[in-house]
Design an enzyme around this catalytic site. Structure first.
Site, mmCIF file in Angstrom:
data_model
loop_
_atom_site.group_PDB
_atom_site.id
_atom_site.type_symbol
_atom_site.label_atom_id
_atom_site.label_comp_id
_atom_site.label_asym_id
_atom_site.label_seq_id
_atom_site.Cartn_x
_atom_site.Cartn_y
_atom_site.Cartn_z
ATOM 1 N N SER A 46 -119.397 -53.127 -74.471
ATOM 2 C CA SER A 46 -120.233 -52.059 -74.348
ATOM 3 C C SER A 46 -121.210 -52.112 -72.984
ATOM 4 C CB SER A 46 -121.423 -52.047 -75.493
ATOM 5 O OG SER A 46 -122.339 -51.132 -75.550
ATOM 6 N N HIS A 55 -122.111 -44.657 -78.581
ATOM 7 C CA HIS A 55 -120.586 -44.604 -78.357
ATOM 8 C C HIS A 55 -120.018 -43.345 -79.087
ATOM 9 C CE1 HIS A 55 -120.478 -47.947 -75.582
ATOM 10 N NE2 HIS A 55 -121.224 -48.783 -76.469
#
Length: 237
Positions: free
Chosen positions: A20, A120
């Site tokens: 991430s 996401h």
């Protein structure tokens, strides 16, 4: 990032990867962007994702254990997204709060995560354009070592492509499972920089053939250097 910079400069890394937001750190360590620009991206990313999260209530939940295909089907059937496919029996679902409350795949445990939104996923789409504009203004260089992409586990060296992928990843799932597969096929050891522990834990469970080291404190730097040097020697031999 400071932890990695504290390591002996004689140690080199064939690959870097980040989960991430950690992809930005990986890009900086590979020489794609400067440390200052990395921090600018991290700051802007946090601000823009917070704005996107405020548009519509959503959340995330960790699904632990169970059959992978059963878990993925249960997530999809509720209109949710497997936002983080972390491997080692851990998938993070994201999306509508009511749908998350109904998520109960057979044989798995579900734990709600204390987060502000569905990261996401398409919920984060409003954050992409501002980050893309900032990224376009940043000087980039081709990577000094391979950077493993969260998108698909591919090793990328082109600097602009690395940064473009990092920006796009804001609204797309993290395939950490594929990143670990790439590591298992290319390295004998993996060193996680602070805050360390989570990723090497996943790696130990998913691909135990890769030796791991978690650099958690200043006192660990000498041991981390020894670990890196040993695996560098194995590669050169």
């Amino acid at each position: 990032m400071l932890g990695a910079r504290a390591l002996n400069s004689a140690n080199t890394f064939s690959l870097v990867a980040g989960h991430s937001v950690g992809e930005i750190t990986a890009a900086a360590l590979a020489g794609v962007i400067s440390d200052i620009d990395a921090m600018k991206l991290v700051r802007a990313r946090g601000i823009e994702m917070a704005k996107a999260a405020a548009v519509k209530p959503a959340g995330m939940a960790a699904v632990l254990g169970g059959d992978r295909e059963v878990v993925l089907r249960a997530i999809a059937d509720l209109g949710l997204v497997a936002a983080n496919d972390n491997g080692a029996g851990q998938i993070v679902a994201a999306g509508d709060l009511d749908a998350l409350a109904q998520l109960a795949p057979e044989g798995a445990r579900v734990r709600a995560l204390a987060v502000a939104g569905a990261f996401h996923t398409s919920y984060m789409e409003p954050a992409v354009a501002p980050l893309r504009a900032l990224a376009a203004s940043i000087e980039v260089h081709d990577a000094k070592c391979g950077v493993i992409s969260n998108k698909d586990g591919t090793v990328i060296r082109d600097g602009r492509e690395i940064l473009d992928r990092i920006v796009a990843q804001i609204s797309n799932p993290v395939r950490w499972d594929l990143c670990m597969t790439t590591l298992s096929e290319n390295v004998s050891g993996a060193l996680e920089v602070p805050p360390a522990g989570t990723l090497v834990g996943l790696l130990k469970r998913a691909v135990p053939i890769v030796e791991t080291f978690a650099l958690k404190a200043v006192a660990d730097i000498a041991l981390a250097d020894e670990f890196a040097m040993r695996h560098n020697q194995e590669v050169s031999n």
